[in-house]
Design a protein around this motif. Structure first.
Motif, mmCIF file in Angstrom:
data_model
loop_
_atom_site.group_PDB
_atom_site.id
_atom_site.type_symbol
_atom_site.label_atom_id
_atom_site.label_comp_id
_atom_site.label_asym_id
_atom_site.label_seq_id
_atom_site.Cartn_x
_atom_site.Cartn_y
_atom_site.Cartn_z
ATOM 1 N N ALA A 1 1.115 -0.735 -0.119
ATOM 2 C CA ALA A 1 -0.103 -0.159 -0.325
ATOM 3 C C ALA A 1 1.044 1.415 0.085
ATOM 4 O O ALA A 1 1.963 1.160 0.868
ATOM 5 N N LEU A 2 0.246 2.672 -0.547
ATOM 6 C CA LEU A 2 0.927 3.411 -0.673
ATOM 7 C C LEU A 2 0.151 3.971 -0.456
ATOM 8 O O LEU A 2 -0.603 4.300 -2.000
ATOM 9 N N ASP A 3 0.425 5.695 -0.101
ATOM 10 C CA ASP A 3 -0.888 6.365 -0.530
ATOM 11 C C ASP A 3 -2.235 6.391 0.365
ATOM 12 O O ASP A 3 -2.350 5.853 1.173
ATOM 13 N N HIS A 4 -3.214 6.169 -0.613
ATOM 14 C CA HIS A 4 -4.651 5.469 -0.456
ATOM 15 C C HIS A 4 -4.985 4.199 -1.288
ATOM 16 O O HIS A 4 -6.112 3.541 -1.084
ATOM 17 N N LEU A 5 -3.969 3.350 -1.232
ATOM 18 C CA LEU A 5 -4.710 2.468 -2.495
ATOM 19 C C LEU A 5 -3.102 1.532 -2.130
ATOM 20 O O LEU A 5 -1.826 1.277 -1.557
ATOM 21 N N VAL A 6 -4.033 0.159 -2.043
ATOM 22 C CA VAL A 6 -3.004 -0.599 -2.200
ATOM 23 C C VAL A 6 -2.571 -0.878 -3.934
ATOM 24 O O VAL A 6 -3.667 -0.822 -5.369
ATOM 25 N N HIS A 7 -1.442 -0.789 -4.008
ATOM 26 C CA HIS A 7 -0.979 -0.781 -5.438
ATOM 27 C C HIS A 7 -0.695 -2.066 -5.991
ATOM 28 O O HIS A 7 0.179 -2.347 -7.159
ATOM 29 N N SER A 8 -0.458 -3.265 -5.401
ATOM 30 C CA SER A 8 0.201 -4.455 -6.101
ATOM 31 C C SER A 8 -0.232 -5.102 -4.778
ATOM 32 O O SER A 8 -0.390 -5.889 -3.533
ATOM 33 N N TYR A 9 -0.251 -7.087 -5.604
ATOM 34 C CA TYR A 9 -0.536 -7.538 -4.785
ATOM 35 C C TYR A 9 -0.221 -8.746 -5.785
ATOM 36 O O TYR A 9 0.136 -8.888 -7.265
ATOM 37 N N VAL A 10 0.884 -9.402 -5.112
ATOM 38 C CA VAL A 10 1.677 -10.776 -5.668
ATOM 39 C C VAL A 10 1.803 -11.828 -5.383
ATOM 40 O O VAL A 10 1.953 -11.895 -4.123
ATOM 41 N N ASN A 11 1.817 -12.533 -5.778
ATOM 42 C CA ASN A 11 1.542 -14.321 -5.026
ATOM 43 C C ASN A 11 3.088 -15.006 -5.213
ATOM 44 O O ASN A 11 3.576 -15.068 -6.482
ATOM 45 N N MET A 12 3.912 -14.598 -4.041
ATOM 46 C CA MET A 12 5.225 -14.932 -4.223
ATOM 47 C C MET A 12 5.212 -16.831 -4.621
ATOM 48 O O MET A 12 6.138 -16.881 -5.583
ATOM 49 N N THR A 51 4.570 -6.902 -10.528
ATOM 50 C CA THR A 51 3.887 -7.803 -10.374
ATOM 51 C C THR A 51 4.195 -7.877 -11.975
ATOM 52 O O THR A 51 4.323 -8.950 -12.328
ATOM 53 N N PHE A 52 3.898 -6.946 -12.623
ATOM 54 C CA PHE A 52 3.649 -7.261 -15.183
ATOM 55 C C PHE A 52 5.019 -7.156 -15.017
ATOM 56 O O PHE A 52 5.342 -8.725 -15.695
ATOM 57 N N PRO A 53 5.979 -6.895 -14.185
ATOM 58 C CA PRO A 53 7.546 -6.763 -15.170
ATOM 59 C C PRO A 53 8.294 -8.761 -14.762
ATOM 60 O O PRO A 53 8.046 -9.419 -15.597
ATOM 61 N N ARG A 54 7.947 -8.599 -13.340
ATOM 62 C CA ARG A 54 7.828 -10.581 -12.982
ATOM 63 C C ARG A 54 7.016 -11.843 -13.959
ATOM 64 O O ARG A 54 7.441 -12.678 -14.313
ATOM 65 N N ALA A 77 10.944 -2.033 -0.862
ATOM 66 C CA ALA A 77 10.076 -2.523 -0.132
ATOM 67 C C ALA A 77 9.109 -3.327 -1.464
ATOM 68 O O ALA A 77 8.771 -4.878 -0.732
ATOM 69 N N ALA A 78 9.338 -3.543 -2.985
ATOM 70 C CA ALA A 78 9.322 -4.908 -3.833
ATOM 71 C C ALA A 78 10.263 -5.390 -3.299
ATOM 72 O O ALA A 78 9.258 -7.394 -3.042
ATOM 73 N N GLN A 79 11.408 -5.891 -3.043
ATOM 74 C CA GLN A 79 12.231 -6.227 -2.891
ATOM 75 C C GLN A 79 12.043 -7.115 -1.449
ATOM 76 O O GLN A 79 11.783 -8.967 -0.973
ATOM 77 N N ALA A 80 11.801 -7.000 -0.301
ATOM 78 C CA ALA A 80 11.558 -7.044 0.960
ATOM 79 C C ALA A 80 10.599 -7.622 1.268
ATOM 80 O O ALA A 80 10.017 -8.785 1.672
ATOM 81 N N ALA A 81 9.012 -7.088 0.390
ATOM 82 C CA ALA A 81 7.717 -7.487 0.697
ATOM 83 C C ALA A 81 7.278 -8.312 0.252
ATOM 84 O O ALA A 81 5.976 -9.084 0.870
ATOM 85 N N LEU A 82 7.487 -8.568 -1.282
ATOM 86 C CA LEU A 82 7.187 -8.675 -2.450
ATOM 87 C C LEU A 82 8.057 -10.175 -3.076
ATOM 88 O O LEU A 82 7.731 -10.509 -4.164
ATOM 89 N N GLY A 83 9.040 -10.261 -2.969
ATOM 90 C CA GLY A 83 9.976 -11.288 -3.282
ATOM 91 C C GLY A 83 10.276 -11.158 -5.034
ATOM 92 O O GLY A 83 10.811 -11.616 -5.151
ATOM 93 N N LEU A 84 10.837 -9.398 -5.097
ATOM 94 C CA LEU A 84 11.089 -9.020 -6.082
ATOM 95 C C LEU A 84 13.048 -9.396 -5.832
ATOM 96 O O LEU A 84 13.474 -9.070 -4.576
ATOM 97 N N PRO A 85 13.381 -10.189 -7.249
ATOM 98 C CA PRO A 85 14.470 -11.115 -7.067
ATOM 99 C C PRO A 85 15.073 -9.856 -7.013
ATOM 100 O O PRO A 85 15.409 -9.156 -7.668
ATOM 101 N N ALA A 86 17.241 -10.030 -6.425
ATOM 102 C CA ALA A 86 18.098 -8.881 -6.547
ATOM 103 C C ALA A 86 18.595 -8.841 -8.256
ATOM 104 O O ALA A 86 18.450 -9.736 -8.805
ATOM 105 N N ASP A 87 18.741 -8.043 -8.410
ATOM 106 C CA ASP A 87 19.313 -7.683 -9.521
ATOM 107 C C ASP A 87 20.574 -8.599 -10.559
ATOM 108 O O ASP A 87 19.365 -8.939 -11.757
ATOM 109 N N ASP A 88 20.773 -9.235 -10.126
ATOM 110 C CA ASP A 88 21.978 -10.447 -10.218
ATOM 111 C C ASP A 88 20.860 -11.411 -10.379
ATOM 112 O O ASP A 88 21.115 -12.569 -11.404
ATOM 113 N N ALA A 89 19.237 -11.709 -10.500
ATOM 114 C CA ALA A 89 18.592 -12.994 -10.432
ATOM 115 C C ALA A 89 17.783 -12.811 -11.061
ATOM 116 O O ALA A 89 17.094 -13.206 -11.227
#
Length: 184
Positions: A1-12, A51-54, A77-89
């Motif tokens: 969530a950011l500001d007033h909206l939930v911006h993303s959902y990711v099923n890790m 979400t869509f880049p992944r 935040a996407a890396q810490a909370a939503l499982g976005l891989p590190a740049d080299d992965a």
């Protein structure tokens, strides 16, 4: 969530599960126009939960994916909370700057010669609070985007508007602006 909206959902467990309607439209159009084993070059204006880049990274084996995300905290935040891989992965390349600056850098690079970098798809998904940042909705920005797109490239953008109480004029005005650069 950011500001007033939930911006993303990711099923890790399954990053190809899309929750928002606009993401399913992005997927349907992309799949309609490209086979999953074809090379595909994509630019995301805004990263959010990535979400869509992944999704593209998972579904399109030969995808080149660039994301212009102005806020480094969004990516962290996407890396810490939503499982976005590190740049080299991942094949997702994040450019931490305003999308118009990134596009201008590409335009200069393309003009210097050599093989130009062009995108088959541009996905607009940048928000500040409840709207697309104004400078990303102008004819000037659209013309700059067109310069870094392949012939026949596709630009899709997520737009929020308010339809109650006589408001809701932004979407129509934006469509009129887009038509000046991308006739449809």
């Amino acid at each position: 969530a950011l500001d007033h909206l939930v911006h993303s959902y990711v099923n890790m467990e399954d990053v190809t599960q899309l929750e928002y309607g606009y993401e399913t439209v992005y997927a349907a159009v992309t799949h309609h126009l490209m086979d999953t084993d074809q090379p595909l070059s994509a630019l995301f204006v805004g990263g959010g939960g990535f979400t869509f880049p992944r999704y593209l990274d998972e579904r399109f084996a030969k995808a080149e994916i660039d994301v212009a995300e102005i806020d480094p905290a969004v990516k962290r935040a996407a890396q810490a909370a939503l499982g976005l891989p590190a740049d080299d992965a991942t094949r997702i390349r994040t450019h931490t700057l305003d999308a118009r600056n990134y596009v201008d850098d590409l335009r200069r690079q393309n003009r210097r010669g050599g093989e130009p970098h062009r995108f088959d798809f541009v996905y607009g998904d940048a928000f500040n609070d409840l709207g697309v940042p104004f400078h990303l909705t102008t004819q000037g920005f659209n013309e700059r985007l067109a310069e870094v797109m392949t012939p026949g490239g596709v630009y899709m953008i997520n737009v929020i508007d308010i339809y109650r109480e006589g408001l809701g004029r932004f979407l129509g005005a934006y469509v009129d602006t887009v038509r000046l650069t991308f006739p449809f």
